[in-house]
Design a protein around this motif. Structure first.
Motif, PDB file in Angstrom:
ATOM      1  N   ILE A   1      27.861 -29.281   2.730  1.00  0.00           N
ATOM      2  CA  ILE A   1      26.508 -29.456   2.799  1.00  0.00           C
ATOM      3  C   ILE A   1      25.743 -28.489   2.201  1.00  0.00           C
ATOM      4  N   VAL A   2      26.122 -27.107   2.270  1.00  0.00           N
ATOM      5  CA  VAL A   2      25.179 -26.088   1.549  1.00  0.00           C
ATOM      6  C   VAL A   2      25.715 -25.920   0.176  1.00  0.00           C
ATOM      7  N   ILE A   3      26.848 -26.218  -0.220  1.00  0.00           N
ATOM      8  CA  ILE A   3      27.354 -26.246  -1.468  1.00  0.00           C
ATOM      9  C   ILE A   3      26.716 -27.580  -2.531  1.00  0.00           C
ATOM     10  N   THR A   4      26.767 -28.683  -1.572  1.00  0.00           N
ATOM     11  CA  THR A   4      25.982 -29.724  -2.297  1.00  0.00           C
ATOM     12  C   THR A   4      24.670 -29.578  -2.433  1.00  0.00           C
ATOM     13  N   LEU A   5      23.920 -29.036  -1.422  1.00  0.00           N
ATOM     14  CA  LEU A   5      22.590 -28.880  -1.765  1.00  0.00           C
ATOM     15  C   LEU A   5      22.079 -27.535  -2.856  1.00  0.00           C
ATOM     16  N   THR A   6      23.088 -26.895  -3.086  1.00  0.00           N
ATOM     17  CA  THR A   6      22.902 -25.957  -4.054  1.00  0.00           C
ATOM     18  C   THR A   6      22.882 -26.515  -5.391  1.00  0.00           C
ATOM     19  N   VAL A   7      24.090 -27.254  -5.464  1.00  0.00           N
ATOM     20  CA  VAL A   7      24.396 -27.980  -6.784  1.00  0.00           C
ATOM     21  C   VAL A   7      23.230 -29.049  -7.132  1.00  0.00           C
ATOM     22  N   LEU A   8      22.646 -29.808  -6.082  1.00  0.00           N
ATOM     23  CA  LEU A   8      21.605 -30.549  -6.385  1.00  0.00           C
ATOM     24  C   LEU A   8      20.297 -30.141  -6.924  1.00  0.00           C
ATOM     25  N   VAL A   9      20.129 -29.084  -5.840  1.00  0.00           N
ATOM     26  CA  VAL A   9      18.592 -28.288  -6.278  1.00  0.00           C
ATOM     27  C   VAL A   9      18.812 -27.696  -7.704  1.00  0.00           C
ATOM     28  N   SER A  10      19.929 -27.150  -8.017  1.00  0.00           N
ATOM     29  CA  SER A  10      20.395 -26.310  -9.426  1.00  0.00           C
ATOM     30  C   SER A  10      20.060 -27.429 -10.508  1.00  0.00           C
ATOM     31  N   GLN A  11      20.807 -28.492 -10.461  1.00  0.00           N
ATOM     32  CA  GLN A  11      20.754 -29.678 -11.216  1.00  0.00           C
ATOM     33  C   GLN A  11      19.381 -30.092 -11.769  1.00  0.00           C
TER      34      GLN A  11
ATOM     35  N   SER B   1      18.375 -23.883   3.631  1.00  0.00           N
ATOM     36  CA  SER B   1      17.598 -24.816   2.885  1.00  0.00           C
ATOM     37  C   SER B   1      16.008 -24.323   2.876  1.00  0.00           C
ATOM     38  N   ILE B   2      15.711 -23.476   3.704  1.00  0.00           N
ATOM     39  CA  ILE B   2      14.549 -22.762   3.301  1.00  0.00           C
ATOM     40  C   ILE B   2      14.857 -21.648   2.236  1.00  0.00           C
ATOM     41  N   TYR B   3      15.841 -21.046   2.510  1.00  0.00           N
ATOM     42  CA  TYR B   3      16.338 -19.975   1.420  1.00  0.00           C
ATOM     43  C   TYR B   3      16.135 -20.546   0.134  1.00  0.00           C
ATOM     44  N   LEU B   4      16.925 -21.655  -0.070  1.00  0.00           N
ATOM     45  CA  LEU B   4      16.977 -22.237  -1.151  1.00  0.00           C
ATOM     46  C   LEU B   4      15.859 -22.802  -1.966  1.00  0.00           C
ATOM     47  N   GLY B   5      14.798 -23.356  -0.949  1.00  0.00           N
ATOM     48  CA  GLY B   5      13.437 -23.911  -1.393  1.00  0.00           C
ATOM     49  C   GLY B   5      12.479 -22.516  -2.037  1.00  0.00           C
ATOM     50  N   ILE B   6      12.924 -21.414  -1.369  1.00  0.00           N
ATOM     51  CA  ILE B   6      12.188 -20.262  -1.774  1.00  0.00           C
ATOM     52  C   ILE B   6      12.636 -19.855  -3.231  1.00  0.00           C
ATOM     53  N   MET B   7      14.057 -19.770  -3.295  1.00  0.00           N
ATOM     54  CA  MET B   7      14.517 -19.382  -4.616  1.00  0.00           C
ATOM     55  C   MET B   7      14.200 -20.369  -5.715  1.00  0.00           C
ATOM     56  N   MET B   8      13.835 -21.832  -5.389  1.00  0.00           N
ATOM     57  CA  MET B   8      13.574 -22.531  -6.321  1.00  0.00           C
ATOM     58  C   MET B   8      12.315 -22.245  -6.732  1.00  0.00           C
ATOM     59  N   LEU B   9      11.483 -22.268  -5.874  1.00  0.00           N
ATOM     60  CA  LEU B   9      10.126 -21.749  -6.247  1.00  0.00           C
ATOM     61  C   LEU B   9       9.873 -20.488  -7.023  1.00  0.00           C
TER      62      LEU B   9
ATOM     63  N   PHE C   1      21.830 -18.815 -10.318  1.00  0.00           N
ATOM     64  CA  PHE C   1      21.536 -19.380  -9.377  1.00  0.00           C
ATOM     65  C   PHE C   1      22.472 -19.878  -8.377  1.00  0.00           C
ATOM     66  N   TYR C   2      23.599 -20.482  -9.198  1.00  0.00           N
ATOM     67  CA  TYR C   2      24.838 -20.878  -8.606  1.00  0.00           C
ATOM     68  C   TYR C   2      25.606 -19.722  -7.802  1.00  0.00           C
ATOM     69  N   LEU C   3      25.742 -18.771  -8.465  1.00  0.00           N
ATOM     70  CA  LEU C   3      26.600 -17.419  -7.710  1.00  0.00           C
ATOM     71  C   LEU C   3      25.394 -16.946  -6.561  1.00  0.00           C
ATOM     72  N   LEU C   4      24.195 -16.895  -6.963  1.00  0.00           N
ATOM     73  CA  LEU C   4      23.447 -15.920  -5.824  1.00  0.00           C
ATOM     74  C   LEU C   4      23.395 -17.037  -4.767  1.00  0.00           C
ATOM     75  N   ASN C   5      23.142 -18.105  -4.892  1.00  0.00           N
ATOM     76  CA  ASN C   5      22.762 -19.265  -3.661  1.00  0.00           C
ATOM     77  C   ASN C   5      24.138 -19.365  -2.893  1.00  0.00           C
ATOM     78  N   ILE C   6      25.182 -19.620  -3.566  1.00  0.00           N
ATOM     79  CA  ILE C   6      26.462 -19.816  -2.721  1.00  0.00           C
ATOM     80  C   ILE C   6      27.022 -18.729  -2.292  1.00  0.00           C
ATOM     81  N   GLY C   7      26.927 -17.607  -3.013  1.00  0.00           N
ATOM     82  CA  GLY C   7      27.172 -16.294  -2.462  1.00  0.00           C
ATOM     83  C   GLY C   7      26.318 -16.088  -1.033  1.00  0.00           C
ATOM     84  N   PHE C   8      25.234 -16.301  -1.041  1.00  0.00           N
ATOM     85  CA  PHE C   8      24.376 -16.104   0.118  1.00  0.00           C
ATOM     86  C   PHE C   8      24.840 -16.921   1.062  1.00  0.00           C
TER      87      PHE C   8
END
Length: 133
Positions: free
Chosen positions: A21-31, A98-106, A63-70
């Protein structure tokens, strides 16, 4: 010798739910983010598409490395002994991520906006300087 008694827990199940789930979320947000940031990058690099796309790709990898690493750093689940606790634990982890990923996207979006604003200001200053001469 100390003997360890193995008890059945749902920890492995938690990992098997959490990771995809977190890997898929990261990939979708990144794309989504980096597909839509191309316009910003082209403006930032003054219509130089090749360098804009190369830089965009590097941002994407970062973005991938930072978020998947986290996501991997926060993966630890403590003894989960029931389905109810499994659902709660996984929900909390995925919700927090998801909250962290949203903050990173912003934050990335703010960087793109700031870079674009700087590039447009620089372009306007050059145009004004050219008109004065």
């Amino acid at each position: 010798m100390a003997t360890t008694i193995l008890t059945e827990t749902y920890n492995f199940s938690a990992y098997m739910i959490y990771l995809p789930i977190v890997i898929t979320l990261t990939v979708l947000v990144s794309q989504f983010l980096f597909k839509n940031s191309k316009t910003f990058m082209i403006d930032i690099f003054h219509q130089e598409k090749e360098i804009a796309m190369a830089t965009n790709s590097l941002f994407k990898i970062g973005f991938y490395l930072l978020n998947i690493g986290f996501a991997l750093c926060i993966i630890e689940f403590f003894q989960i002994e029931s389905i109810e606790r499994l659902v709660v634990a996984v929900s909390k982890k995925i919700g927090g991520f998801s909250i962290y990923l949203g903050i990173m996207m912003l934050l990335n979006l703010l960087l793109f906006l700031k870079g674009r604003k700087h590039a447009l200001r620089k372009e306007n200053n050059q145009t004004t300087d050219f008109e004065r001469n």
